[in-house]
Design an enzyme around this catalytic site. Structure first.
Site, short mmCIF file in Angstrom:
data_model
loop_
_atom_site.label_atom_id
_atom_site.label_comp_id
_atom_site.label_asym_id
_atom_site.label_seq_id
_atom_site.Cartn_x
_atom_site.Cartn_y
_atom_site.Cartn_z
N ASN A 192 -0.50 1.98 -6.21
CA ASN A 192 -1.04 1.76 -4.87
C ASN A 192 -2.03 0.61 -4.98
O ASN A 192 -3.22 0.83 -5.19
CB ASN A 192 -1.73 3.02 -4.34
CG ASN A 192 -2.38 2.78 -3.00
OD1 ASN A 192 -1.98 1.91 -2.24
ND2 ASN A 192 -3.42 3.54 -2.71
N MET A 194 0.85 -1.18 0.00
CA MET A 194 0.00 0.00 0.00
C MET A 194 0.88 1.23 0.00
O MET A 194 1.93 1.23 0.63
CB MET A 194 -0.91 0.00 1.23
CG MET A 194 -2.13 0.90 1.12
SD MET A 194 -1.86 2.61 1.55
CE MET A 194 -1.35 2.51 3.24
N CYS A 195 0.46 2.25 -0.72
CA CYS A 195 1.32 3.41 -0.90
C CYS A 195 0.51 4.70 -0.89
O CYS A 195 -0.70 4.70 -1.03
CB CYS A 195 2.08 3.31 -2.23
SG CYS A 195 3.02 1.79 -2.40
N GLY A 196 1.26 5.79 -0.76
CA GLY A 196 0.72 7.11 -1.02
C GLY A 196 1.33 7.58 -2.33
O GLY A 196 2.55 7.61 -2.47
N HIS A 254 5.33 7.03 -1.92
CA HIS A 254 5.59 6.72 -0.50
C HIS A 254 5.09 5.31 -0.23
O HIS A 254 3.90 5.03 -0.34
CB HIS A 254 4.88 7.75 0.39
CG HIS A 254 5.19 9.15 -0.04
ND1 HIS A 254 6.24 9.87 0.49
CD2 HIS A 254 4.62 9.94 -0.99
CE1 HIS A 254 6.28 11.06 -0.11
NE2 HIS A 254 5.31 11.12 -1.01
#
Length: 633
Positions: free
Chosen positions: A79, A1-3, A55
């Site tokens: 993401n 999972m990411c930003g 991120h």
């Protein structure tokens, strides 16, 4: 999972870093605490500039910093999680796998074919350098957040991001519709001095509707929320993505009774024995077993697709002292969370604890609780009958945090311990005072719920934020001790009510319009779940550096349930605690759950008692003034 985030200026007159501020950067870093970096791509001859910010929360394979860039200057932000459709090896990272496949695509049709294969939640941003194209979008259900914002100037700037910051002034953020994949031709935009979006919508592979009708409907729906100076057009080839699920079966048999308000003369008792009577029917039992198999596989994918320890190759269990929970469940003790926890137990390594996250908001003195609705009274009757000896056995005392979900949660814990006493079940009691609620809402929760803004969004968003944070107490040899869940994966039961007629509004609809109306309502539920729930929940849970995973929204689960007529999934002629989500209750009973199988639906805002903290005159659909409070340090 990411930003993930991409800010684009289409002329040199607009400062790109002014459009992408430090507050947004801070929110993105909270989503992806394991790696952060930025990349700027310019096309001086065309005067556009793109800032990419990635991120990463490390969950699979090797840590893969984002944004990814290849030798041809293509840039990728991802993401998501690939659970099926495209092969990802045990030690591979799905971001790299997706980028590799994308760079092999030579046409728009290739890109659409790739995304049509995917099973799992995703949002992405892909810069195709050779064609000056920016692709982006969300999965079919919108399980990952992606927002967009356009500047007021016609040819100036726009931004895409996983999470934003609430502001009462300036340009407003909106959720990118989960209607398909979008493409922006940056070269054409700088030439024409106007911003145009090209849409590639979702389409059922077996739909009877002509492509033109689908296109018109989707374009109208998406266009109405766009600024006037933004053009939305269909791709010239009328290409579509293939929907990853089958359409809803709307078949209504004569035996199931179509007349609105039809009620059976025989009303069975709300009891476990009633469920066992249904399971005595061979057809019903076979159907239930098929459902268990497909749902169990969905849970398996979500609890095993994550990096656990250095011995992942050998699958060796670490020493007892190093055992920690990698998987948590948003847990009320209700049927949805009980089923998810029980199925997770079948697949999570036995030496690994499972965290059960149970949130409660401080309630007033019990003497002042005047719950008069029939629904609430029924719930409390069930609690009294099912849990009357709970406090005597545990030595616990009724406190200001003994809300309905806390009581059913403790009862649910006992059921799970009975199913597998060898498992360490960490029942995490998360207690929230009004003071902490108000503080954290002002500091961050209002930004995460934004751009949603209703009383319902506030109640659910705050409850999920505190629950997924995982800070509370667990019982250790009869004593409550502070505990913070280390689990990076948080399982949620969302999607069960939407597909299996679990909400009270479904009973109202059935009484008024019969099964035909109920089918229409359920079709609408899944159609709006991206904008109503999932983007918000992803932003809320992701703020803790954790990933939300939704087993009931697994593509195979949805396709299985969509293939069944409504009469096989629910029977709203039957009383609460039996009729709604009937097939799920039968599945729960089949693999050993007991009292929780007949627990009536209770929404988190009522079960956690957060709804009791605010004005009783508020309606769920009202704009929530508490979400518009200015942020404080």
């Amino acid at each position: 999972m990411c930003g993930i985030c991409c800010a684009v200026t289409l002329s040199g007159q607009h400062a790109i870093r002014g459009f992408f501020n430090e507050d947004i950067l801070c929110r993105l870093k909270r989503r992806g605490p394991d790696s952060s970096q930025q990349l700027i791509k310019t096309a001086s001859d065309l005067s556009y500039e793109c800032l990419f910010s990635g991120h990463v929360l490390h969950l699979r394979g090797l840590v893969t910093p984002q944004p990814l860039e290849d030798a041809n200057n293509n840039v990728f932000l991802w993401n998501g999680e690939i659970f099926n459709g495209v092969h990802v090896g045990n030690l591979e990272n799905d971001t790299e796998v997706m980028f590799h496949h994308l760079t092999l695509c030579s046409s728009e049709a290739d890109i659409l074919s790739l995304f049509s294969l995917l099973q799992g939640p995703w949002s992405f941003i892909y810069y195709q350098a050779s064609r000056h194209s920016l692709w982006f979008g969300r999965d079919y259900f919108g399980r990952r957040s992606l927002l967009w914002q356009f500047s007021n100037e016609v040819d100036s700037a726009f931004c895409l991001t996983s999470v934003s910051v609430y502001s009462e002034s300036g340009n407003q953020w909106q959720e990118v519709p989960a209607s398909g994949i979008f493409k922006i031709d940056l070269k054409a935009c700088t030439t024409t001095k106007s911003l145009s979006l090209t849409l590639f919508p979702w389409k059922y592979s077996c739909t009877e509707k002509p492509v033109e009708e689908i296109i018109i409907n989707v374009l109208d729906e998406v266009s109405k929320d766009l600024p006037n100076h933004i053009r939305l057009v269909m791709n010239e080839s009328k290409l579509c993505l293939r929907a990853p699920v089958v359409p809803l079966n709307k078949t209504i048999s004569e035996a199931s009774g179509e007349c609105p308000g039809t009620v059976s003369n025989f009303i069975p008792m709300v009891s476990v024995e009633t469920l066992e009577g249904f399971l005595a029917e061979e057809h019903k039992k076979n159907l239930v077993c098929q459902f268990i198999d497909v749902l169990s596989e969905a849970v398996k994918r979500r609890v095993l697709s994550l990096f656990r320890d250095e011995n992942q190759k050998t699958r060796e269990v670490p020493s007892v002292s190093n055992r920690k929970a990698h998987v948590a469940v948003l847990f009320s003790g209700g049927i949805d969370s009980m089923v998810i926890a029980a199925l997770a137990d079948k697949h999570v390594p036995l030496g690994e604890p499972i965290d059960l996250l149970n949130v409660a908001f401080m309630i007033k003195e019990r003497a002042k609780q005047k719950d008069t609705t029939e629904e609430v009274q029924l719930d409390w009757l069930w609690l009294q009958e099912s849990c009357q000896d709970l406090d005597a056995k545990t030595g616990a005392h009724l406190s200001y945090f003994d809300v309905p979900d806390r009581i059913t949660g403790r009862a649910g814990l006992k059921e799970l311990e009975a199913i597998n006493p060898s498992r360490t079940w960490n029942f995490v009691e998360i207690n929230v005072t009004p003071e902490e609620l108000n503080k954290m809402r002002r500091q961050c929760i209002n930004h995460l719920i934004y751009p949603l803004d209703t009383v319902l969004d506030d109640s659910i968003g705050c409850a999920i934020w505190f629950a997924s944070r995982g800070e509370g107490f667990i019982s250790n040899q009869g004593e409550l001790k502070p505990y913070k869940s280390p689990a990076k994966v948080v399982l949620s039961g969302i999607g069960a009510d939407e597909q299996l007629a679990g909400y009270s509004r479904h009973r109202v609809c059935f009484k008024k319009y019969g099964l035909k109306g109920l089918n229409k309502e359920l079709e609408m539920e899944l159609g709006r779940i991206s904008s109503r729930n999932l983007g918000r929940d992803d932003r809320i849970i992701g703020d803790h550096g954790k990933e939300a995973r939704f087993p009931f929204l697994d593509e195979d689960v949805v396709s299985f349930l969509n293939s069944l007529p409504i009469s096989e999934k629910a029977d709203l002629n039957l009383p609460r605690g039996i009729g709604e989500k009937l097939i799920l209750r039968l599945a729960a009973r089949e693999f050993g759950l007991t009292a929780s199988t007949i627990l009536p639906k209770r929404a988190v805002q009522f079960g956690s008692r957060i709804a009791k903290l605010e004005s009783s005159s508020e309606k769920a659909s009202d704009t929530c003034s508490r979400l518009k409070l200015p942020s404080v340090d």
